[in-house]
Design an enzyme around this catalytic site. Sequence first.
Site, PDB file in Angstrom:
ATOM      1  CB  CYS A 330      17.239  24.490  18.363  1.00 25.97           C
ATOM      2  SG  CYS A 330      18.430  23.194  18.496  1.00 25.97           S
ATOM      3  N   GLY A 364      19.906  17.159  22.680  1.00 23.51           N
ATOM      4  CA  GLY A 364      19.565  18.574  22.776  1.00 23.51           C
ATOM      5  C   GLY A 364      18.791  18.931  24.029  1.00 23.51           C
ATOM      6  CE1 TYR A 409      26.921  24.311  20.329  1.00 21.41           C
ATOM      7  CE2 TYR A 409      25.394  25.417  21.809  1.00 21.41           C
ATOM      8  CZ  TYR A 409      25.757  24.311  21.073  1.00 21.41           C
ATOM      9  OH  TYR A 409      24.956  23.195  21.081  1.00 21.41           O
ATOM     10  N   GLY A 411      24.442  27.049  16.001  1.00 21.99           N
ATOM     11  CA  GLY A 411      23.598  25.963  15.512  1.00 21.99           C
ATOM     12  C   GLY A 411      24.062  25.539  14.129  1.00 21.99           C
ATOM     13  NE  ARG A 425      22.457  18.822  12.038  1.00 18.41           N
ATOM     14  CZ  ARG A 425      23.456  18.352  12.774  1.00 18.41           C
ATOM     15  NH1 ARG A 425      24.657  18.255  12.269  1.00 18.41           N
ATOM     16  NH2 ARG A 425      23.264  17.974  13.996  1.00 18.41           N
ATOM     17  CD  GLU A 440      14.671  24.564  10.390  1.00 20.08           C
ATOM     18  OE1 GLU A 440      14.725  23.635  11.208  1.00 20.08           O
ATOM     19  OE2 GLU A 440      14.191  24.468   9.259  1.00 20.08           O
TER      20      GLU A 440
HETATM   21  P1  XMP Z   1      22.326  21.615  23.115  1.00 28.91           P
HETATM   22  O1  XMP Z   1      21.075  21.980  23.860  1.00 28.91           O
HETATM   23  O2  XMP Z   1      23.098  20.521  23.771  1.00 28.91           O
HETATM   24  O3  XMP Z   1      21.788  21.024  21.714  1.00 28.91           O
HETATM   25  O4  XMP Z   1      23.156  22.822  22.805  1.00 28.91           O
HETATM   26  C1  XMP Z   1      22.637  20.472  20.757  1.00 28.91           C
HETATM   27  C2  XMP Z   1      21.815  19.813  19.664  1.00 28.91           C
HETATM   28  O5  XMP Z   1      21.031  20.757  18.953  1.00 28.91           O
HETATM   29  C3  XMP Z   1      20.793  20.298  17.612  1.00 28.91           C
HETATM   30  N1  XMP Z   1      21.143  21.388  16.705  1.00 28.91           N
HETATM   31  C4  XMP Z   1      20.240  22.224  16.161  1.00 28.91           C
HETATM   32  N2  XMP Z   1      18.877  22.240  16.209  1.00 28.91           N
HETATM   33  N3  XMP Z   1      18.869  24.185  14.868  1.00 28.91           N
HETATM   34  C5  XMP Z   1      18.197  23.219  15.538  1.00 28.91           C
HETATM   35  O6  XMP Z   1      16.958  23.246  15.567  1.00 28.91           O
HETATM   36  C6  XMP Z   1      20.219  24.233  14.769  1.00 28.91           C
HETATM   37  O7  XMP Z   1      20.799  25.123  14.160  1.00 28.91           O
HETATM   38  C7  XMP Z   1      20.943  23.195  15.444  1.00 28.91           C
HETATM   39  N4  XMP Z   1      22.262  22.895  15.535  1.00 28.91           N
HETATM   40  C8  XMP Z   1      22.346  21.794  16.316  1.00 28.91           C
HETATM   41  C9  XMP Z   1      21.664  19.092  17.406  1.00 28.91           C
HETATM   42  O8  XMP Z   1      20.827  17.959  17.472  1.00 28.91           O
HETATM   43  C10 XMP Z   1      22.647  19.174  18.558  1.00 28.91           C
HETATM   44  O9  XMP Z   1      23.183  17.929  18.943  1.00 28.91           O
END
Ligand code: XMP
Length: 508
Positions: A330, A364, A409, A411, A425, A440
């Site tokens: 993120c 997250g 992987y 975002g 989203r 983002e």
């Molecule tokens: P982790 O830390 O487990 O986080 O890899 C996964 C969670 O991150 C969120 N998510 C995003 N947040 N930009 C963001 O700010 C992104 O591009 C993005 N993609 C995912 C989401 O809540 C996920 O479960």
Amino acid sequence: QSADAFFRASLPVALTFDDVSLATLYSEILPRDADTATALSDTLRLHIPIISSDMDTVTESRMAIVMALNGGLGLIHYNMPPRDQVREVARVKRHIHGLIQDPITTTPDVLVGDLLARIEQKKYAFSTFPVADADGKLIGLVSGNVLKERYKTKKIAEVMTPRAHLIVENKRAVAKDPIKAADAFFSLHVGINKMLVVDNDDRLRGLVTSSDVERITTESKALRKPARDDDFRLVVGAALSPVRKPDGSLDRDKITEHVGALVAENVDAIAVSTAHGHTAGVGEVVRLVRDAFPGLTIIAGNVTTAAGVTWLAECGASAIKIGQGPGSICTTRMVAGVGIPQLTALYVASRAAKDAGVRIIADGGITKSGDIVKALTLADAVILGGLLAGCREAPGEIMEINGKLYKQYRGMGSIAAMKDGSAARYGHDKNDTTRKLTAEGIEALKEVSGYAADVLGNLLGGVQSGMGYLGAKTLPDLRARARYIRVSHAGQKEAAPHDVIEVSTKKT
Ligand code: XMP
């Protein structure tokens, strides 16, 4: 200090996982006796408090199946046409644990010697094969006791038990509960240990072995039970995108049709997944789903404030995702300058959730099992992205770089993912070519981490260990008993291995 004393005193500074540690407490609980069951609504119960994220590099049906088989939940992402997502949900709901849907068959004109050579070459761990013709029609069964060297020049047709002598089951008759049907079948037909399943045209559709049935029917005694619905199907959730019409208004018909198709496949939860859940638009979607599908578990988010939790609860969400910007891929906090470090966000949300009678999910930023323990002192479950993205069951190919194996992987707010559909989203429109999409999230690689069951097993071992240290038999006990202490920078350093050269004990 208790959560209230500790977090209130630390405000206005916001804290995250590594900023705190939990105090140990007198315990009579052995880690293996700690019960990790949780619920996301009054109807959706899980045996482990772990959910795989609705990201296009984390959860499709393969991941969702393994999550449910291990007692958790997978949320199928929405970066695909709605009908494909419905099919992914159907795959999970129709996954019949124990029914080998594609059994390895042989044909009648093959020589016994050739089949023996194939068994040797492929290292099959079984020696009974259904015999089928070119159309897939069942014409016999050949069992291990006739697959002998002395018969090697005979054709399978000469040594098999012909179809007329086989007792089979019809797929329709066993579809609802194949394990129960197989259990009854093996009790009735003494000495038979394979149940062959055919369709109305006598085509082979599956095979159940008595040993699998025995294993599955005793699984209730095992530490980790699959998460199933009342009809014995695995549980699964699906993410929903707030589809809009060209004029910007919500496309209520499309959303209702999409959720209707998911419900027809018995989806267990809908996740209204956005970067900013405390908005009129997300509230409208949640209300729409609540009114059109009463009783359906609705997960919604993401928010990081008490007001955000209250808002989504009032709109009809049963579980609320907490987290803005903590994720490993993120960049929301850097790009938009918003978000609250995760542990403080969870504290604030947990108090509002208690008042509103809803559950919260920590979404997250989790990088190790200790973070999960800390999150579960405030939340009902956690969502994992990065920790599962390297698993073999995550979507995407494995790639080799300099002798190491990796998976992609990214975002859901990365440019590539938004172009594939997730722009809504983040409040953007992927078809809007006049404005630039602002990312983002980033695109990254994760080292392949093996099978999800093993990763979950390790994480759960850590969670149960944490519960043991706090004397918590259940997750509500963990929440009630947790005592926090702030950790200094030196304390953080001390918490990780230090002043040694680590040697890897990983098997290759
Ligand atoms: P982790 O830390 O487990 O986080 O890899 C996964 C969670 O991150 C969120 N998510 C995003 N947040 N930009 C963001 O700010 C992104 O591009 C993005 N993609 C995912 C989401 O809540 C996920 O479960």
